[in-house]
Motif scaffolding. Structure first.
Motif, PDB file in Angstrom:
ATOM      1  N   ILE A  56       0.802  -1.225   0.000  1.00  0.00           N
ATOM      2  CA  ILE A  56       0.000   0.000   0.000  1.00  0.00           C
ATOM      3  C   ILE A  56       0.832   1.269   0.000  1.00  0.00           C
ATOM      4  O   ILE A  56       0.353   2.309  -0.423  1.00  0.00           O
ATOM      5  CB  ILE A  56      -1.039   0.030   1.148  1.00  0.00           C
ATOM      6  CG1 ILE A  56      -0.373   0.027   2.503  1.00  0.00           C
ATOM      7  CG2 ILE A  56      -2.033  -1.088   1.005  1.00  0.00           C
ATOM      8  CD1 ILE A  56      -1.334   0.341   3.621  1.00  0.00           C
ATOM      9  N   ASP A  86      -1.787  -8.642  -3.723  1.00  0.00           N
ATOM     10  CA  ASP A  86      -2.376  -7.311  -3.771  1.00  0.00           C
ATOM     11  C   ASP A  86      -3.898  -7.377  -3.734  1.00  0.00           C
ATOM     12  O   ASP A  86      -4.542  -6.576  -3.055  1.00  0.00           O
ATOM     13  CB  ASP A  86      -1.901  -6.566  -5.021  1.00  0.00           C
ATOM     14  CG  ASP A  86      -2.339  -5.120  -4.995  1.00  0.00           C
ATOM     15  OD1 ASP A  86      -1.824  -4.370  -4.138  1.00  0.00           O
ATOM     16  OD2 ASP A  86      -3.208  -4.754  -5.811  1.00  0.00           O
ATOM     17  N   LYS A  87      -4.493  -8.323  -4.440  1.00  0.00           N
ATOM     18  CA  LYS A  87      -5.954  -8.438  -4.446  1.00  0.00           C
ATOM     19  C   LYS A  87      -6.486  -8.886  -3.083  1.00  0.00           C
ATOM     20  O   LYS A  87      -7.559  -8.443  -2.656  1.00  0.00           O
ATOM     21  CB  LYS A  87      -6.439  -9.383  -5.548  1.00  0.00           C
ATOM     22  CG  LYS A  87      -6.198  -8.839  -6.942  1.00  0.00           C
ATOM     23  CD  LYS A  87      -6.806  -7.450  -7.112  1.00  0.00           C
ATOM     24  CE  LYS A  87      -6.478  -6.865  -8.459  1.00  0.00           C
ATOM     25  NZ  LYS A  87      -6.906  -5.470  -8.596  1.00  0.00           N
ATOM     26  N   LEU A  89      -5.094  -8.105  -0.249  1.00  0.00           N
ATOM     27  CA  LEU A  89      -4.985  -6.902   0.570  1.00  0.00           C
ATOM     28  C   LEU A  89      -6.065  -5.889   0.190  1.00  0.00           C
ATOM     29  O   LEU A  89      -6.679  -5.268   1.060  1.00  0.00           O
ATOM     30  CB  LEU A  89      -3.598  -6.290   0.405  1.00  0.00           C
ATOM     31  CG  LEU A  89      -3.312  -5.032   1.209  1.00  0.00           C
ATOM     32  CD1 LEU A  89      -3.628  -5.212   2.686  1.00  0.00           C
ATOM     33  CD2 LEU A  89      -1.871  -4.617   1.017  1.00  0.00           C
ATOM     34  N   PHE A  90      -6.323  -5.734  -1.095  1.00  0.00           N
ATOM     35  CA  PHE A  90      -7.380  -4.833  -1.556  1.00  0.00           C
ATOM     36  C   PHE A  90      -8.715  -5.224  -0.934  1.00  0.00           C
ATOM     37  O   PHE A  90      -9.464  -4.385  -0.444  1.00  0.00           O
ATOM     38  CB  PHE A  90      -7.467  -4.862  -3.088  1.00  0.00           C
ATOM     39  CG  PHE A  90      -8.375  -3.821  -3.671  1.00  0.00           C
ATOM     40  CD1 PHE A  90      -7.870  -2.596  -4.057  1.00  0.00           C
ATOM     41  CD2 PHE A  90      -9.727  -4.068  -3.848  1.00  0.00           C
ATOM     42  CE1 PHE A  90      -8.700  -1.631  -4.616  1.00  0.00           C
ATOM     43  CE2 PHE A  90     -10.561  -3.123  -4.389  1.00  0.00           C
ATOM     44  CZ  PHE A  90     -10.043  -1.886  -4.780  1.00  0.00           C
ATOM     45  N   ARG A  91      -8.989  -6.515  -0.933  1.00  0.00           N
ATOM     46  CA  ARG A  91     -10.240  -7.011  -0.338  1.00  0.00           C
ATOM     47  C   ARG A  91     -10.308  -6.699   1.150  1.00  0.00           C
ATOM     48  O   ARG A  91     -11.347  -6.317   1.673  1.00  0.00           O
ATOM     49  CB  ARG A  91     -10.379  -8.511  -0.592  1.00  0.00           C
ATOM     50  CG  ARG A  91     -11.495  -9.202   0.177  1.00  0.00           C
ATOM     51  CD  ARG A  91     -12.855  -8.563  -0.114  1.00  0.00           C
ATOM     52  NE  ARG A  91     -13.863  -9.080   0.758  1.00  0.00           N
ATOM     53  CZ  ARG A  91     -14.294  -8.472   1.877  1.00  0.00           C
ATOM     54  NH1 ARG A  91     -13.786  -7.328   2.270  1.00  0.00           N
ATOM     55  NH2 ARG A  91     -15.251  -9.010   2.601  1.00  0.00           N
ATOM     56  N   LEU A  93      -8.894  -4.177   2.635  1.00  0.00           N
ATOM     57  CA  LEU A  93      -9.158  -2.741   2.748  1.00  0.00           C
ATOM     58  C   LEU A  93     -10.626  -2.427   2.509  1.00  0.00           C
ATOM     59  O   LEU A  93     -11.229  -1.638   3.241  1.00  0.00           O
ATOM     60  CB  LEU A  93      -8.290  -1.949   1.770  1.00  0.00           C
ATOM     61  CG  LEU A  93      -6.810  -1.860   2.084  1.00  0.00           C
ATOM     62  CD1 LEU A  93      -6.060  -1.172   0.956  1.00  0.00           C
ATOM     63  CD2 LEU A  93      -6.579  -1.148   3.400  1.00  0.00           C
ATOM     64  N   THR A 110      -5.239  -1.273  -7.744  1.00  0.00           N
ATOM     65  CA  THR A 110      -4.327  -1.911  -6.791  1.00  0.00           C
ATOM     66  C   THR A 110      -4.643  -1.425  -5.384  1.00  0.00           C
ATOM     67  O   THR A 110      -5.325  -0.413  -5.204  1.00  0.00           O
ATOM     68  CB  THR A 110      -2.849  -1.573  -7.098  1.00  0.00           C
ATOM     69  OG1 THR A 110      -2.649  -0.167  -6.890  1.00  0.00           O
ATOM     70  CG2 THR A 110      -2.461  -1.968  -8.517  1.00  0.00           C
ATOM     71  N   SER A 111      -4.115  -2.117  -4.405  1.00  0.00           N
ATOM     72  CA  SER A 111      -4.305  -1.673  -3.023  1.00  0.00           C
ATOM     73  C   SER A 111      -3.613  -0.329  -2.799  1.00  0.00           C
ATOM     74  O   SER A 111      -4.101   0.509  -2.041  1.00  0.00           O
ATOM     75  CB  SER A 111      -3.797  -2.731  -2.040  1.00  0.00           C
ATOM     76  OG  SER A 111      -2.436  -3.016  -2.261  1.00  0.00           O
ATOM     77  N   HIS A 112      -2.494  -0.103  -3.464  1.00  0.00           N
ATOM     78  CA  HIS A 112      -1.806   1.189  -3.369  1.00  0.00           C
ATOM     79  C   HIS A 112      -2.691   2.314  -3.903  1.00  0.00           C
ATOM     80  O   HIS A 112      -2.786   3.382  -3.292  1.00  0.00           O
ATOM     81  CB  HIS A 112      -0.474   1.132  -4.120  1.00  0.00           C
ATOM     82  CG  HIS A 112       0.247   2.443  -4.182  1.00  0.00           C
ATOM     83  ND1 HIS A 112       0.744   3.073  -3.062  1.00  0.00           N
ATOM     84  CD2 HIS A 112       0.544   3.243  -5.229  1.00  0.00           C
ATOM     85  CE1 HIS A 112       1.324   4.202  -3.419  1.00  0.00           C
ATOM     86  NE2 HIS A 112       1.212   4.321  -4.733  1.00  0.00           N
ATOM     87  N   TRP A 115      -5.422   2.976  -1.351  1.00  0.00           N
ATOM     88  CA  TRP A 115      -4.853   3.653  -0.179  1.00  0.00           C
ATOM     89  C   TRP A 115      -4.629   5.131  -0.482  1.00  0.00           C
ATOM     90  O   TRP A 115      -4.943   5.998   0.330  1.00  0.00           O
ATOM     91  CB  TRP A 115      -3.541   2.978   0.202  1.00  0.00           C
ATOM     92  CG  TRP A 115      -2.964   3.422   1.487  1.00  0.00           C
ATOM     93  CD1 TRP A 115      -1.921   4.285   1.675  1.00  0.00           C
ATOM     94  CD2 TRP A 115      -3.363   3.026   2.807  1.00  0.00           C
ATOM     95  NE1 TRP A 115      -1.657   4.443   3.001  1.00  0.00           N
ATOM     96  CE2 TRP A 115      -2.528   3.680   3.718  1.00  0.00           C
ATOM     97  CE3 TRP A 115      -4.346   2.176   3.279  1.00  0.00           C
ATOM     98  CZ2 TRP A 115      -2.641   3.509   5.094  1.00  0.00           C
ATOM     99  CZ3 TRP A 115      -4.467   2.004   4.648  1.00  0.00           C
ATOM    100  CH2 TRP A 115      -3.622   2.665   5.536  1.00  0.00           C
TER     101      TRP A 115
END
Length: 136
Positions: A56, A86-87, A89-91, A93, A110-112, A115
């Motif tokens: 992120i 990344d997916k 982590l996205f989930r 978030l 992306t999660s970045h 964020w």
């Protein structure tokens, strides 16, 4: 019933030595339009502890989608691993923000990106809030 944050490692078929991390948040505050700093503090500490904050903060960018060996292009397994993590982590978030805020990050890929959108939306205090603080 689980009452703590849960970390689960998942088998990574592309790179078995690099399992994927699935984070499930329990009893954690969800982001609303008024609690960004508290929410961010909570999320930062968990993601740093699980060594996935790098996704992120942008310090671990996506590898190339393909690799070329002997003039033959093929899918890059490192990219597949990165994308999977990344997916996940996205989930996580998405699950940590109020339902009415999810549309803010629907264009994020992306999660970045997600964020950064949340930070740009909520980390900057508005002029009205600053003026109110000066008055009180």
């Amino acid at each position: 019933m689980a009452t703590e944050n849960i970390l689960v490692t998942l088998l990574n078929t592309q790179y078995p030595r690099h399992p994927l991390t699935l984070v499930t948040f329990h009893n954690s505050i969800k982001l609303t339009s008024t609690n960004y700093l508290s929410w961010k503090t909570q999320i930062n500490s968990i993601l740093i502890g699980y060594d996935i904050y790098k996704f992120i903060d942008g310090s671990y960018p996506s590898p190339t989608t393909t690799i070329t060996v002997d003039n033959t292009s093929s899918p890059n397994p490192a990219y597949q691993t990165w994308l999977g993590q990344d997916k996940l982590l996205f989930r996580a978030l998405v699950g940590m923000i109020s339902t009415n805020l999810v549309p803010l990050i629907t264009q994020a890929t992306t999660s970045h990106d997600a964020w950064r959108i949340l930070a740009n939306t909520y980390a900057r205090p508005s002029t009205a809030i600053l003026n109110n603080l000066k008055i009180t």
